[in-house]
Design a protein around this motif. Structure first.
Motif, PDB file in Angstrom:
ATOM      1  N   TRP A  21       0.807  -1.204   0.084  1.00 44.33           N
ATOM      2  CA  TRP A  21      -0.029   0.081  -0.010  1.00 44.33           C
ATOM      3  C   TRP A  21       1.109   1.253   0.099  1.00 44.33           C
ATOM      4  N   GLU A  40      -7.094  -7.888   6.345  1.00 44.18           N
ATOM      5  CA  GLU A  40      -7.909  -6.824   6.297  1.00 44.18           C
ATOM      6  C   GLU A  40      -8.447  -6.216   7.407  1.00 44.18           C
ATOM      7  N   GLU A  43      -6.959  -2.401   7.728  1.00 43.27           N
ATOM      8  CA  GLU A  43      -7.247  -1.480   6.823  1.00 43.27           C
ATOM      9  C   GLU A  43      -7.732  -0.076   7.297  1.00 43.27           C
ATOM     10  N   ILE A  46      -4.287   1.364   8.001  1.00 46.91           N
ATOM     11  CA  ILE A  46      -3.662   1.750   6.886  1.00 46.91           C
ATOM     12  C   ILE A  46      -4.153   3.105   6.357  1.00 46.91           C
ATOM     13  N   GLU A  47      -5.555   3.483   6.417  1.00 44.93           N
ATOM     14  CA  GLU A  47      -6.011   4.876   6.013  1.00 44.93           C
ATOM     15  C   GLU A  47      -5.331   6.006   6.652  1.00 44.93           C
ATOM     16  N   THR A  57       1.339  -5.743   4.057  1.00 42.25           N
ATOM     17  CA  THR A  57       0.387  -6.459   4.780  1.00 42.25           C
ATOM     18  C   THR A  57       0.285  -7.947   4.259  1.00 42.25           C
TER      19      THR A  57
END
Length: 290
Positions: A21, A40, A43, A46-47, A57
């Motif tokens: 990412w 997942e 996430e 990660i944002e 990941t």
């Protein structure tokens, strides 16, 4: 957010599903998920980190889209550490990286964070609600000898570890969980509604039990001297119903450069408090960039 997907081959012919990412020019950060989750779960974190880091990941073996080993011994900690090595060698060749992990991701990542082969590559390690099993064994021995109340408090919190040793009952229980039911459990634990759902929860729960079976008895009965090879930050979840914050007290004995932060949250703070958790990960990584 856009991610690039990869299949990573391990040294024992398993396949790990990985993603990257963000901007490859940014500092590298590897995130390792816990149980019964898959990648997942990161996430929301990660944002909050994607603008500052190039993030890797992956689904650990037995979780998400990764392959499922047939033998319990294939989930042993040394094998899991080799998986991390395969991932970073494939996606971060000749690069140093920061590491952050939650729950079983933290437990297995301690194996790597105490391995000499990672000394020149791993810049920092943020552990969230997952102690080193070897450290925990030494801690529990000391508490049993000197403070039995703390020993039995953690033993009570760890009831599920005993339950997961049952060969038929434990995997079968996960067949009764669908994403919505598991989401209700998380919402009650975290006192937060609308948390992301794990669409693969039944399989992740069933297969991941092998992590407990392969490691707890060997490590708790025969603990090893494991010293960290990089700075370590422990994010302590004060309301964690599965891991006693007191276990963190053992870490400074094994870490030369250690920091501790406390969060008034339960076990899945990576979902219920992603912005705050991301902030601690980023701050510690920036502090230990060289």
């Amino acid at each position: 957010m856009q991610a690039q997907s990869y299949w990573i081959s391990t040294q024992d012919q398993q396949k790990l599903y990985a993603k990257t990412w963000g901007n490859v020019e940014k500092p590298a950060l590897v995130l390792v998920h816990g149980y019964p989750d898959n990648q997942e779960v990161w996430e929301p974190i990660i944002e909050n980190l994607i603008h500052d880091f190039y993030i890797v990941t992956y689904d650990v073996r037995g979780a998400g889209e990764s392959s499922v080993p047939k033998r319990i011994r294939d989930y042993a900690l040394p094998r899991l550490s080799l998986d991390l090595e395969c991932v970073v060698n494939a996606l971060l060749p000749n690069r140093s990286f920061h590491l952050a992990a939650h729950d079983w991701g933290s437990i297995q990542s301690w194996e790597s964070a105490t391995e000499a082969k990672f000394k020149d590559r791993m810049l920092s390690y943020t552990t969230i609600s997952g102690p080193c099993l070897d450290h925990a064994a030494f801690w529990m021995r000391d508490q049993f000898a000197n403070q039995k109340s703390k020993f039995f408090k953690q033993l009570f919190k760890s009831w599920y570890i005993v339950a997961f040793q049952l060969p038929i009952l434990a995997p079968t229980v996960w067949h009764f969980f669908n994403p919505e039911r598991w989401g209700m459990v998380l919402s009650q634990l975290e006192k937060t509604k609308g948390l992301p759902l794990n669409q693969n929860i039944s399989k992740d729960g069933e297969h991941g039990i092998s992590l407990y079976r392969a490691n707890f008895i060997p490590r708790l009965t025969r603990p090893r001297q494991r010293h960290a090879i990089c700075p370590v930050q422990a994010v302590v979840l004060k309301r964690d119903k599965f891991v006693s914050p007191e276990l963190i007290d053992e870490m400074p004995k094994w870490v030369e450069k250690f920091e501790r932060v406390e969060v008034d949250a339960n076990h899945w703070a990576v979902l219920s408090r992603p912005q705050e958790i991301a902030g601690y990960i980023a701050q510690f990584a920036h502090k230990n960039q060289n």
